[in-house]
Design an enzyme around this catalytic site. Structure first.
Site, PDB file in Angstrom:
ATOM      1  N   SER A   7      -3.936   4.054   2.893  1.00 26.24           N
ATOM      2  CA  SER A   7      -3.566   3.257   1.721  1.00 26.24           C
ATOM      3  C   SER A   7      -4.814   2.868   0.945  1.00 26.24           C
ATOM      4  CB  SER A   7      -2.832   1.989   2.161  1.00 26.24           C
ATOM      5  OG  SER A   7      -2.858   1.062   1.095  1.00 26.24           O
ATOM      6  N   HIS A  32      -1.758   7.245   0.197  1.00 25.00           N
ATOM      7  CA  HIS A  32      -0.710   6.241  -0.011  1.00 25.00           C
ATOM      8  C   HIS A  32      -1.148   5.305  -1.138  1.00 25.00           C
ATOM      9  CE1 HIS A  32       2.764   3.838   1.334  1.00 25.00           C
ATOM     10  NE2 HIS A  32       2.004   2.763   1.119  1.00 25.00           N
ATOM     11  N   ASP A  34      -0.233   2.108  -3.372  1.00 20.83           N
ATOM     12  CA  ASP A  34       0.593   0.896  -3.387  1.00 20.83           C
ATOM     13  C   ASP A  34       0.606   0.264  -4.760  1.00 20.83           C
ATOM     14  OD1 ASP A  34       1.490   0.474  -0.638  1.00 20.83           O
ATOM     15  OD2 ASP A  34      -0.639   0.309  -0.155  1.00 20.83           O
ATOM     16  N   MET A  36       2.069  -2.672  -7.141  1.00 19.44           N
ATOM     17  CA  MET A  36       2.676  -4.012  -7.036  1.00 19.44           C
ATOM     18  C   MET A  36       2.777  -4.658  -8.410  1.00 19.44           C
ATOM     19  SD  MET A  36       0.481  -5.412  -3.841  1.00 19.44           S
ATOM     20  CE  MET A  36       0.387  -4.492  -2.302  1.00 19.44           C
ATOM     21  N   HIS A  65       4.149   4.198  -3.273  1.00 23.93           N
ATOM     22  CA  HIS A  65       4.999   3.132  -2.749  1.00 23.93           C
ATOM     23  C   HIS A  65       5.155   2.074  -3.845  1.00 23.93           C
ATOM     24  CE1 HIS A  65       5.288  -0.286   0.522  1.00 23.93           C
ATOM     25  NE2 HIS A  65       6.411  -0.145  -0.155  1.00 23.93           N
ATOM     26  N   MET A  67       6.298  -1.185  -5.132  1.00 23.72           N
ATOM     27  CA  MET A  67       6.759  -2.540  -4.810  1.00 23.72           C
ATOM     28  C   MET A  67       6.978  -3.249  -6.133  1.00 23.72           C
ATOM     29  SD  MET A  67       4.197  -3.162  -1.627  1.00 23.72           S
ATOM     30  CE  MET A  67       3.140  -1.818  -2.116  1.00 23.72           C
ATOM     31  N   MET A 136       8.711  -1.200   6.603  1.00 30.29           N
ATOM     32  CA  MET A 136       7.595  -2.136   6.458  1.00 30.29           C
ATOM     33  C   MET A 136       7.431  -2.913   7.766  1.00 30.29           C
ATOM     34  SD  MET A 136       6.304  -1.576   3.541  1.00 30.29           S
ATOM     35  CE  MET A 136       5.021  -2.817   3.777  1.00 30.29           C
ATOM     36  N   ASP A 174       4.430   1.200   7.594  1.00 31.38           N
ATOM     37  CA  ASP A 174       3.387   0.669   6.711  1.00 31.38           C
ATOM     38  C   ASP A 174       3.139  -0.805   7.017  1.00 31.38           C
ATOM     39  OD1 ASP A 174       1.746   0.024   4.569  1.00 31.38           O
ATOM     40  OD2 ASP A 174       3.201   0.554   3.015  1.00 31.38           O
TER      41      ASP A 174
HETATM   42  C1  DX5 Z   1       1.391  -3.707   1.921  1.00 26.80           C
HETATM   43  C2  DX5 Z   1       1.118  -2.266   1.539  1.00 26.80           C
HETATM   44  C3  DX5 Z   1       0.396  -1.507   2.576  1.00 26.80           C
HETATM   45  C4  DX5 Z   1      -0.976  -2.020   2.916  1.00 26.80           C
HETATM   46  C5  DX5 Z   1      -1.323  -1.575   4.301  1.00 26.80           C
HETATM   47  O1  DX5 Z   1       2.241  -4.272   1.006  1.00 26.80           O
HETATM   48  O2  DX5 Z   1       2.341  -1.600   1.300  1.00 26.80           O
HETATM   49  O3  DX5 Z   1       0.367  -0.110   2.285  1.00 26.80           O
HETATM   50  O4  DX5 Z   1      -1.954  -1.597   2.024  1.00 26.80           O
HETATM   51  O5  DX5 Z   1      -2.527  -2.161   4.657  1.00 26.80           O
HETATM   52  P1  DX5 Z   1      -2.918  -2.431   6.170  1.00 26.80           P
HETATM   53  O6  DX5 Z   1      -2.939  -1.094   6.862  1.00 26.80           O
HETATM   54  O7  DX5 Z   1      -4.274  -3.035   6.046  1.00 26.80           O
HETATM   55  O8  DX5 Z   1      -1.890  -3.352   6.758  1.00 26.80           O
HETATM   56 ZN    ZN Z   2       2.418   0.687   1.133  1.00 26.09          ZN
END
Ligand code: DX5
Ligand code: ZN
Length: 219
Positions: A7, A32, A34, A36, A65, A67, A136, A174
């Site tokens: 990620s 990956h 992320d 948000m 991903h 969110m 998750m 994740d």
């Molecule tokens: C959290 C993200 C993850 C996060 C994982 O909301 O979706 O992908 O970056 O990070 P670690 O591996 O540090 O928990």
């Molecule tokens: Zn993620």
């Protein structure tokens, strides 16, 4: 096949392209990403312009991903920014099936994610529209959190649900994955591992260490 999806939320943003090359050279097949929105989750990360600018740095799969609330609004834009797989949250879509169909209509692979407190059974009716389920194992929103107890049992439940469907669906996890717990996570039925902080503390060295475990587990 077991796949590592580092990620980039935990990467060093001043040299993202360079970091993508290092993880790819060390065996990571996915990146990956992320995204948000500050609404579905409390934090804001990055979006289409950043994805577009790092897309040429690697040919690896962009595992995006989302969110964000009502991701159906942005499927086209994320495709144009270089997404290969788009994962949306069950909890963020007023029409989950329509959202998954919109992703497939763009020719991309679909993922459906559930938060830690959402019952695993909710995915069942959507499986024919899914290429991947994302469990998750932390509350989404931030990297570097602790793996939630009980996530291994939930992963095993999801693997059973997938097997009963007879569909070729991947199971991704994740949040809070480390070199210490990844082996148990794979044993629970997961085949795609997202890891952020545990990889980017030392992108080359830790990617190689994760890959060694992932390959040993395939043997
Ligand atoms: C959290 C993200 C993850 C996060 C994982 O909301 O979706 O992908 O970056 O990070 P670690 O591996 O540090 O928990
Ligand atoms: Zn993620």
């Amino acid at each position: 096949m077991n796949i590592l999806a580092p990620s980039i939320l935990s990467a060093d943003f001043k040299c993202l392209g360079e970091q993508l090359k290092i993880i790819a050279e060390n065996g990571a097949e996915y990146v990956h990403v992320d995204v948000m929105d500050g609404k579905f989750v409390p934090s804001i990360s990055f979006g289409m312009p950043v994805m577009k600018s790092i897309r040429p740095a690697t040919e690896k799969v962009f595992d995006v991903h989302l969110m964000i609330e009502e991701p159906i609004r942005y499927i086209k834009e994320f495709k144009e920014s270089g997404a290969d797989i788009i994962t949306v949250h069950y909890e963020a879509c007023s029409d989950v099936a329509a959202t998954l169909k919109a992703i497939r209509e763009e020719g991309l692979k679909t993922g459906l994610s559930i938060k830690p407190k959402t019952p695993t059974e909710v995915v069942k009716e959507f499986l024919p529209l899914c290429d991947m389920i994302l469990l998750m194992s932390v509350e989404p929103g931030f990297g570097g959190q602790k793996f939630i107890d009980g996530s291994l049992e939930r992963a095993a439940q999801l693997r059973t649900i997938i097997e009963q469907s007879n569909l070729p669906i991947d199971l991704e996890i994740d949040g809070g994955i480390t070199l210490e717990n990844v082996s148990d996570v794979i044993d629970s039925g997961v085949n795609i591992i997202v890891a952020g902080s545990a990889v980017f503390k030392d992108p080359g060295g830790n990617t190689a260490k994760f890959m060694k475990i992932l390959k040993e587990k395939e043997a």
